[in-house]
Design a protein around this motif. Sequence first.
Motif, PDB file in Angstrom:
ATOM      1  N   UNK A   9       0.852  -1.243   0.168  1.00 52.01           N
ATOM      2  CA  UNK A   9      -0.299  -0.039  -0.177  1.00 52.01           C
ATOM      3  C   UNK A   9       0.374   1.606  -0.469  1.00 52.01           C
ATOM      4  N   UNK A  10       0.315   2.111  -0.526  1.00 49.93           N
ATOM      5  CA  UNK A  10       1.400   3.799  -0.792  1.00 49.93           C
ATOM      6  C   UNK A  10       1.547   4.018   0.740  1.00 49.93           C
ATOM      7  N   UNK A  11       2.828   4.951   0.912  1.00 47.59           N
ATOM      8  CA  UNK A  11       2.852   5.643   1.918  1.00 47.59           C
ATOM      9  C   UNK A  11       3.256   6.989   0.969  1.00 47.59           C
ATOM     10  N   UNK A  12       2.718   8.540   2.045  1.00 45.37           N
ATOM     11  CA  UNK A  12       1.968   8.001   3.603  1.00 45.37           C
ATOM     12  C   UNK A  12       0.955   8.127   3.474  1.00 45.37           C
ATOM     13  N   UNK A  13      -0.258   7.526   4.690  1.00 43.19           N
ATOM     14  CA  UNK A  13      -1.215   7.737   4.682  1.00 43.19           C
ATOM     15  C   UNK A  13      -1.557   7.398   6.305  1.00 43.19           C
ATOM     16  N   UNK A  14      -2.293   9.059   6.323  1.00 42.12           N
ATOM     17  CA  UNK A  14      -3.026   9.518   7.607  1.00 42.12           C
ATOM     18  C   UNK A  14      -3.794   9.573   7.660  1.00 42.12           C
ATOM     19  N   UNK A  15      -4.642   9.140   7.046  1.00 43.31           N
ATOM     20  CA  UNK A  15      -6.009   8.456   7.207  1.00 43.31           C
ATOM     21  C   UNK A  15      -6.265   7.610   8.370  1.00 43.31           C
ATOM     22  N   UNK A  16      -7.258   6.219   7.301  1.00 43.96           N
ATOM     23  CA  UNK A  16      -7.224   5.267   8.482  1.00 43.96           C
ATOM     24  C   UNK A  16      -6.596   4.214   8.440  1.00 43.96           C
ATOM     25  N   UNK A  17      -5.238   4.133   6.973  1.00 38.36           N
ATOM     26  CA  UNK A  17      -4.871   3.161   7.111  1.00 38.36           C
ATOM     27  C   UNK A  17      -3.602   3.128   8.280  1.00 38.36           C
TER      28      UNK A  17
END
Length: 324
Positions: A9-17
């Motif tokens: 999965x891509x980064x960065x994720x500051x939502x639900x990931x």
Amino acid sequence: MHILLVNNSPIPVYGYGGTERVIWDLGKTLVQQGHRVSYLVPEGSTCDFGQVLPIRPDEPWEGQIPADVDITHFQFNPRSELSKPYLVTEHGNARKPKPLPRNTVFLSRDHAVRYGSSEFVYNGLDWAGYGPVDFDRSRSHYHFLGKAAWGVKNVRGAIKVAKMAGVELDVLGGNRINFKRGFRWTLSRKIHFHGMVGGTQKTGLLNASRGLIFPVRWHEPFGLAVIESLYFGCPVFSTPYGALPELVPVHCGVLSDQASVLAEAVRGNRFDPRACHQHVVEHFGAERMARNYLRMYERVLAGETLNAQPPVIQGPARELPWRG
């Protein structure tokens, strides 16, 4: 040391990931500790502290690992042996008993034992990214945090506990009308649905909550929702499954598989929010996680095999008892 972190999965994720946030914080902390970090992740990812390489899942892993990488850290089973040193973190509960690579680590002691292993590293988060906690704010609502459409997260149980306790509940991660897990339509005005939340919306809701109601019906491998809630001073009212007893000491919440017991604990909530906060700051920060992974990297680079046999989940995953 040059460490390559691999995720699909891509980064960065500051939502639900959740996994994405963990490996972002891991990489950032490793760099702060003097190491070099690169990411092998899907296109579209960006990083200001390390190199980003586009993952090519249909091509052999060997050709995607730069020559100067000391160890590669997969966040999933690469399903092939590599000649270069590598480590795998298993993040879930497998549905079928398929062997994992011998250099696999897990997220908690309980998680490891379920695979016949003793090797684990607790997740940690960079708490500086969550902002300050407002301990003086008036808090009236409780919250549920998780994918409500996933039956084992048991949002129905959380709603039942909230109703029995006579408190209002914010559902973070679900909608009032749900068709995915059989029709569910919640009418109560005391139950507030916020959908999938992240960023400042999520932290704002956690900063206004009196506690997490989280009666999961599976062996939770870790529980990021738990430590995020504790950081904001929210005691945890949950079931005693999986890693929960390792995360929630007696001064930070109540664990039971009975709705009546949890409802009574919610009604009598006298837990100290500052003690909940201090517990996760001391035990589940990114710095401790990075140090523990470095020990794993060093063992692999020294030629040690972490598990004598390929880890395999002991028994199929199933919904666990809930008396609600």
